[in-house]
Design an enzyme around this catalytic site. Structure first.
Site, short mmCIF file in Angstrom:
data_model
loop_
_atom_site.label_atom_id
_atom_site.label_comp_id
_atom_site.label_asym_id
_atom_site.label_seq_id
_atom_site.Cartn_x
_atom_site.Cartn_y
_atom_site.Cartn_z
N ASP A 102 0.93 -1.22 -0.07
CA ASP A 102 0.19 0.17 -0.17
C ASP A 102 0.91 1.32 0.06
OD1 ASP A 102 -1.74 -2.06 0.68
OD2 ASP A 102 -2.90 -1.01 1.89
N LYS A 165 -7.00 3.16 -2.58
CA LYS A 165 -7.48 3.43 -1.13
C LYS A 165 -7.63 4.65 -0.78
CE LYS A 165 -4.97 1.95 3.17
NZ LYS A 165 -3.97 1.23 3.69
N LYS A 197 -10.23 0.13 -1.63
CA LYS A 197 -10.19 -0.21 -0.19
C LYS A 197 -10.50 1.12 0.61
CE LYS A 197 -6.56 -1.53 3.30
NZ LYS A 197 -5.31 -1.97 3.42
#
EC number: 4.1.2.4
Length: 256
Positions: A102, A165, A197
């Site tokens: 991430d 995300k 996400k």
């Protein structure tokens, strides 16, 4: 099973159970791995700092929970615009054995009008990842402006992101339904293989159900799976287990 319980069950299966605290230790990560093996099934992944990947891998193997993915973070949490450092961190994360990375998009640079550095950073980090899944954190709560949230999402997807995300969880405003709407719409327009996400701020099954509802409305019920949807959360799991009346249930017997 009630709709709320169904949402709780799904949210566990879609969860990146997270600890990203300055005081994290090997023991805290070991405990997180044990929590990820729940009476309602395993979470999709855990998300931890890179240095803890080896101990997490060892623990998950001992638990017989090899299906739980290990995610980590790079260029975190500030989203700096130094591409070389972001790439070095990403390569190191992959070398540690991360299944997923991430990375934080250089969102402040975008707010100042620089679109190219975000695109180039994501593109370079995706190249560094190879087959490892790349999730790009756009920090939607700081971007705030819907046009900036949209643009960060577009640039990330164009540069090769596997997921977009919302948040690092380190700023006052994290995942919101408004940001989810924008980001999922961009996915529907650009590439429905890209995942989404929401991270931070999802506290219970009712809120999880709201995010799932937005995703299903925009992309269809069949789109939502661990390959395309994750919840980034630390405290959510306990709430979901309470909803399922499993908070005190014994854990399944796995491994040794």
């Amino acid at each position: 099973m009630t709709d709320l319980k169904k949402a709780a069950q799904r949210a566990i299966e879609l969860m990146d159970l997270t600890t990203l605290n300055d005081d994290d230790t090997d023991q805290k990560v070991i405990d997180l791995c044990h929590k990820a093996v729940t009476p309602a099934g395993n979470t999709a992944a855990i998300c931890i700092y890179p240095r803890f990947i080896p101990i997490a891998r060892k623990t998950l193997d001992e638990l017989g929970a090899e299906d739980i993915q290990i995610a980590t973070v790079t260029n975190f949490p500030h989203g700096n615009d130094d591409i070389a450092i972001a790439v070095l961190e990403t390569r190191a994360a992959v070398a540690y054995g991360a299944d997923e990375v991430d990375v934080v998009f250089p969102y402040r640079a975008l707010m100042e009008g620089n679109e190219s550095v975000g695109y180039e950073l994501v593109k370079a980090c995706k190249e560094a990842c190879g087959d490892v899944l790349l999730k790009v954190i756009i920090e939607s709560g700081v971007l705030a402006d819907p046009a900036l949230i949209r643009r960060a999402s577009e640039l990330s997807i164009d540069a090769g992101a596997d997921f977009i995300k919302t948040s690092t969880g380190k700023v006052p405003v994290n995942a919101t339904l408004e940001a989810a709407e924008i980001m999922l719409t961009v996915i529907s327009e650009k590439n429905t293989k890209v995942g989404f996400k929401p991270a931070g701020g999802v506290r219970d099954a009712a809120q999880a159900a709201e995010f799932l509802g937005v995703a299903e409305r925009i992309l269809g019920a069949d789109w939502v799976s661990p390959r395309t949807f994750r919840f980034g959360a630390s405290s959510l799991l306990n709430s979901l287990l309470h909803t399922l009346e499993l908070a005190d249930a014994p854990k399944p017997t796995q491994g040794y």
